[in-house]
Structures are given as structure tokens and as C-alpha cells.
Enzyme design. Sequence first.
Site, PDB file in Angstrom:
ATOM      1  N   THR A 172       5.399  13.468 -15.139  1.00 59.30           N
ATOM      2  CA  THR A 172       4.374  12.652 -14.472  1.00 59.30           C
ATOM      3  C   THR A 172       3.273  12.425 -15.492  1.00 59.30           C
ATOM      4  OG1 THR A 172       4.828  13.688 -12.347  1.00 59.30           O
ATOM      5  CG2 THR A 172       2.724  12.542 -12.566  1.00 59.30           C
ATOM      6  N   LYS A 186       4.553   6.721  -8.361  1.00 60.91           N
ATOM      7  CA  LYS A 186       4.299   8.160  -8.197  1.00 60.91           C
ATOM      8  C   LYS A 186       2.818   8.419  -7.879  1.00 60.91           C
ATOM      9  CE  LYS A 186       4.569  12.681  -8.981  1.00 60.91           C
ATOM     10  NZ  LYS A 186       5.318  13.650  -8.254  1.00 60.91           N
ATOM     11  N   LYS A 210      -4.114  16.937 -10.844  1.00 63.45           N
ATOM     12  CA  LYS A 210      -3.618  16.172 -12.001  1.00 63.45           C
ATOM     13  C   LYS A 210      -3.229  14.750 -11.564  1.00 63.45           C
ATOM     14  CE  LYS A 210       0.309  15.616 -15.030  1.00 63.45           C
ATOM     15  NZ  LYS A 210       1.601  16.039 -15.519  1.00 63.45           N
TER      16      LYS A 210
END
Length: 295
Positions: free
Chosen positions: A94, A169, A244
Site C-alpha cells: 500500500t 485502496k 498510514k
Amino acid sequence: MSTTIAFIGLGNMGGPMAANLVKAGFAVRGFDLSETSRAEAAANGVTLCESAADAASGAEIVVTMLPAGRHVLSVWEGLMGTIAPGTLLIDCSTIDVDSARKAHALASGNGLLAVDAPVSGGTGGAQAATLTFMVGGSGEAFNRAEPVLAAMGKKIVHCGDAGAGQAAKICNNMILGISMTAVCEAFVLAEKLGLSHQSLFDVASTSSGQCWSLTSYCPVPGPVPASPANRDYKPGFAAALMLKDLKLSQEAAKAAGAETPLGAHATALYESLDKDGHGGADFSAIIHLIRERSA
Ligand code: NAD
């Protein structure tokens, strides 16, 4: 002869993903900086290599599963010139959309196919090969990546061109961070109003407040026995990882000129939770922060 895959980054996610590629019959050549990760991967049938370039030599496909954009760019840069033309690069980490697009440009500049293919499903999904992959890249690159991803997951969505997987995402996880915070606020308000957790759950789970954060991942113990709230908020999905992803969403929103005030607020709340030393708790532990602020 089976397809040879290089797997760089054999940590909590990459380790079990590489093991599933071995189980599916691929020859897997792995590299990680950590000795613990290397030893586990070797025990799962991964052939250990001395460097990323060593792992990639002779591989038709290279998979990276690394912490952040800078790691992915540095590993990919190190491979250019050493891997054969026609090699497919798959990044499952990611990372920020900008780095993902730079990685694609690096690959295409060197005549290589690439996809960004971040995952959802966590370490449980990585172990059980039930991850969801969100994929960005050309149709040709997607078609070549699909059988490899299918050995590690159960749903694979081609989201669009370079960076589209990362975009999907962070948009999804921004919804998740906001919806979890909203559900936690509702439970804390209910506590203040003398309404039981179960009553709020019974109503909201079958009304317009229904959402995944409530019905599958309820942040108070009781209504959903499998949720982390029932095991003292042990993750699950750690608050630090949610932070994050929220930060990535805010960087992308700033760069693209999108207004995301709730995303910004959720980011600030998770930043406080992390600063208070709870980054390792499940992300539903944000309810503690909201409760404390309501005391
Ligand atoms: P991790 O820290 O367990 O694993 C990362 C691995 O990369 C480590 O073993 C580290 O030694 C290795 N590494 C770092 N730099 C390297 C380099 N230059 N060369 C070789 N190896 C290197 O992290 P993780 O939980 O496996 O997460 C990996 C990625 O997946 C992250 O981008 C994370 O955001 C994403 N992700 C994690 C989860 C989760 O639940 N853990 C869920 C979805 C997505």
C-alpha cells in the site's frame, strides 16, 4: 516448467503470500532484509536469495510487498537493467498514488509491464489466500498478473490504469476510517443517553445507519462476537496501519484538489490515538479516545 516468481518483502503479509504461491506450484525466489522473515519463508518452501536482484534473475514475474513508496521505488530502481525484457512487475504494497505512478513510469521506460495491486483482507486473508486485489495497469499487464494474484486471493478487480489500484485502496480505507469513527461516536452518545449497546446495535444494524464497521466489526464488545472489541482490541487491523492509509488519502486529496473534511478529521483522531501509544491496538479502539474526550 513452472513459472518462476521473485518475491521481495517477506513480512507479515508477504511471507504468507509467497507461501501460497509455492503451494500453487510456482517456483518462488525470495528476498527480505530481516533474518526472521527469511527463515520463515525458507521453511515455507521459498528459495532464499542474497539480494533483490539475485531473486529477480531468471524470474518471469517480480512481486514486491514492502512498507512504503520509497522502498518500492528503491527496489524497482535497483532491478532495472538486471531483469529480462518482458518481466512483469507486481507491487502489492500500500503506497502513495504518486510513487505508484512513478514506479509504472520506471517500468514502462525500461520496456517492462507493471501493475499496482494493493490488497485488502489483512494477515488472515494473506494466510488463507482470500485477499482482495485492486489492480491498476494496462489490460495486457492485468491479464498476465491475474493467475498469480488468483493464487493469493479470491477477488481481483481491474480498477483502471497506473495507480488506480492504490486510488481504490485509499478511497475504501478513508470510508472505513470515517465510518468506524462515526459508529464509535454513536455508541459513546448512546452511553451518555442511557441507551444500551445492544439496543443501538439492534436498531442501527437494520436501519439506515447500517455499515460494515457496525455489523461486521462492532467497536463495543457483545453484539458481534468475532470483532476485536471482544478481545481487548487486539488487532485485527492496527490503528497505525489505518493512520498510514488515512494519511495517504489526505496526501492524494491535497494533490488532486479534493475536499475531504471528514477524512481529515478521522486522520487527526487516529494521529492522537497513535501519539497516545495505541497504534498497535485495533483501529476500532478509537472508541477509547472518543469516550475519554466525552468524560
Ligand atoms: P512488514 O513490516 O511485516 O513487512 C515488510 C517487509 O519488507 C519486512 O519484512 C522488511 O524487512 C521488508 N523490507 C523492507 N525494505 C526492504 C528491502 N529494501 N528489501 C527487501 N525487504 C525489505 O509489513 P506488512 O504488514 O507485511 O505490510 C506490507 C505492505 O502491505 C505495507 O505496504 C502495508 O501497508 C500493506 N498492508 C498490510 C496489511 C496488514 O494487515 N499487515 C493489510 C493490507 C496491506
